[in-house]
Design a protein around this motif. Structure first.
Motif, mmCIF file in Angstrom:
data_model
loop_
_atom_site.group_PDB
_atom_site.id
_atom_site.type_symbol
_atom_site.label_atom_id
_atom_site.label_comp_id
_atom_site.label_asym_id
_atom_site.label_seq_id
_atom_site.Cartn_x
_atom_site.Cartn_y
_atom_site.Cartn_z
ATOM 1 N N CYS A 1 -13.461 15.825 12.180
ATOM 2 C CA CYS A 1 -12.209 16.176 11.507
ATOM 3 C C CYS A 1 -11.458 17.242 12.289
ATOM 4 O O CYS A 1 -12.054 18.191 12.790
ATOM 5 C CB CYS A 1 -12.512 16.675 10.092
ATOM 6 S SG CYS A 1 -11.086 17.310 9.199
ATOM 7 N N ILE B 1 -18.879 12.621 6.940
ATOM 8 C CA ILE B 1 -17.674 12.342 7.717
ATOM 9 C C ILE B 1 -16.531 11.905 6.815
ATOM 10 O O ILE B 1 -15.392 12.388 6.959
ATOM 11 C CB ILE B 1 -17.962 11.271 8.791
ATOM 12 C CG1 ILE B 1 -18.921 11.830 9.840
ATOM 13 C CG2 ILE B 1 -16.662 10.805 9.451
ATOM 14 C CD1 ILE B 1 -19.430 10.793 10.826
ATOM 15 N N GLN B 2 -16.797 11.036 5.874
ATOM 16 C CA GLN B 2 -15.755 10.581 4.953
ATOM 17 C C GLN B 2 -15.243 11.726 4.088
ATOM 18 O O GLN B 2 -14.048 11.812 3.785
ATOM 19 C CB GLN B 2 -16.288 9.451 4.070
ATOM 20 C CG GLN B 2 -16.504 8.143 4.804
ATOM 21 C CD GLN B 2 -15.235 7.655 5.494
ATOM 22 O OE1 GLN B 2 -14.167 7.604 4.889
ATOM 23 N NE2 GLN B 2 -15.358 7.306 6.771
ATOM 24 N N LYS C 1 -12.918 13.789 6.319
ATOM 25 C CA LYS C 1 -11.676 13.100 6.688
ATOM 26 C C LYS C 1 -10.552 13.358 5.687
ATOM 27 O O LYS C 1 -9.375 13.181 6.028
ATOM 28 C CB LYS C 1 -11.923 11.592 6.800
ATOM 29 C CG LYS C 1 -12.699 11.179 8.035
ATOM 30 C CD LYS C 1 -11.921 11.415 9.312
ATOM 31 C CE LYS C 1 -12.677 10.902 10.528
ATOM 32 N NZ LYS C 1 -11.980 11.259 11.801
ATOM 33 N N GLU D 1 -8.188 15.855 7.230
ATOM 34 C CA GLU D 1 -7.712 15.682 8.604
ATOM 35 C C GLU D 1 -6.196 15.518 8.628
ATOM 36 O O GLU D 1 -5.602 14.908 7.739
ATOM 37 C CB GLU D 1 -8.372 14.466 9.260
ATOM 38 C CG GLU D 1 -7.809 14.167 10.636
ATOM 39 C CD GLU D 1 -8.804 13.577 11.592
ATOM 40 O OE1 GLU D 1 -9.599 14.344 12.176
ATOM 41 O OE2 GLU D 1 -8.800 12.345 11.743
ATOM 42 N N ARG E 1 -4.694 15.460 15.125
ATOM 43 C CA ARG E 1 -5.767 14.714 15.794
ATOM 44 C C ARG E 1 -5.258 14.034 17.067
ATOM 45 O O ARG E 1 -5.869 14.148 18.131
ATOM 46 C CB ARG E 1 -6.349 13.687 14.833
ATOM 47 C CG ARG E 1 -7.141 12.552 15.466
ATOM 48 C CD ARG E 1 -8.469 12.974 16.045
ATOM 49 N NE ARG E 1 -9.452 13.188 15.020
ATOM 50 C CZ ARG E 1 -10.771 13.300 15.238
ATOM 51 N NH1 ARG E 1 -11.239 13.220 16.473
ATOM 52 N NH2 ARG E 1 -11.613 13.531 14.266
#
Length: 311
Positions: A93, A208-209, A212, A215, A220
């Motif tokens: 992220c 990770i989800q 995110k 983010e 990014r």
């Protein structure tokens, strides 16, 4: 559920990590977080940063803790994170980026333009040192270490008349100090400056989800372009290259400045391309730098490092 976060123990690192926690709690009100401070080589080695012939000195120990499962993820200043992570890890992220410019803080309120000749200006960055010398060849540039608060306190008119550092760190710490913003044109930032990197295990899809959710899409893409450029030309704290990518609805531009360590030579490259292919844009800028002779600019960096070590 509770997540353990690895971070350096510095005030800036803890402030950055607490900001990440605040953002995550907006998106996940049912999750708890705990910060685990981890000491890194960069925290214990007092040498000027660009004299240490090793990448990742501020993140290696923390990322090892992520890889080994001691913590669930880590929060870093992105410019401290090497372009190549351990194969078990991923840059999960990148939250919204802070301002990328540097600032000038002086003892008597002077600016870089009007500070008296012979003044001593401190910086922890070889890139900034070169850019200061190019702008004001009549001042003395001297290496300075310590956290942001320590560096600011050293601006006493004795050892240091002024310092140059990133505005993002001052903003994240909420420090009340007078400063003059420096233009990106004169002080091209380090690739990744102003951004945070959240690193997690590559196989931890649930974490990770969760990450995110905070983010920032444009941040990014811009960071990926800058890191591609940095990786292609192998820039770092011992090789003064500045880069800044900026995107709009469909396009992204990247501006790159590279300097010889004595500041007498410089190269400038600007590229524009598809924002959704940041790697190609960064690589294209790097290829043009190579064609213009960027590798030749780094030949005498050892002499500059040795000179600074004697100060």
């Amino acid at each position: 559920m509770k997540y353990i976060i690895g971070a350096r123990g510095s005030q800036l690192s803890i402030a950055q990590t607490n900001w990440v926690i605040s953002e995550l709690r907006h998106a996940h009100s049912d999750i708890d977080f705990e910060i685990k401070p981890i000491k890194t080589q960069g925290d214990t080695d007092a040498r000027p940063l660009f004299t240490i012939d090793q990448k990742g000195i501020f993140e290696k120990e923390i990322d090892r803790a992520v890889s080994e499962g001691q913590v669930d993820f880590a929060v870093h200043s992105l410019k401290d994170v090497p372009s190549q992570l351990d194969s078990s890890l991923t840059l999960a992220c990148i939250p919204k980026r802070e301002l990328v410019n540097d600032v000038f803080i002086s003892f008597d309120g002077s600016t870089l333009e009007n500070i008296k000749p012979g003044s001593t200006i401190g910086t922890s960055s070889l890139r900034r040192a070169v850019q200061i010398s190019r702008k004001r060849p009549d001042v003395k540039v001297k290496p300075i270490r310590g956290n942001i608060e320590t560096r600011i306190k050293k601006v006493s008119g004795e050892n240091y008349d002024a310092i140059v550092l990133a505005q993002a760190g001052i903003s994240r710490l909420g420090i009340d100090v007078s400063f003059t913003p420096l233009s990106i044109e004169d002080f091209s930032p380090s690739p990744g400056q102003g951004a945070l990197a959240i690193v997690a295990r590559k196989n931890d899809e649930k974490t990770i989800q969760m990450l995110k959710k905070i983010e920032d899409f444009d941040s990014r893409l811009e960071i990926e372009a800058e890191r591609a450029l940095s990786d292609f030309v192998d820039s770092g704290c011992r090789f003064p290259v500045g880069a800044y990518a900026k995107s709009n609805d469909t396009e992204m531009s990247i501006k790159v400045n590279a300097f010889s360590v004595d500041g007498k030579q410089s190269l400038y490259v600007t590229k524009t391309g598809n924002k959704n292919d940041p790697y190609s844009l960064g690589k294209s800028a790097g290829e043009e730098l190579r064609q213009k002779g960027v590798n030749d600019l780094a030949l005498n960096w050892r002499e500059k490092v040795e000179e600074w070590n004697k100060q």
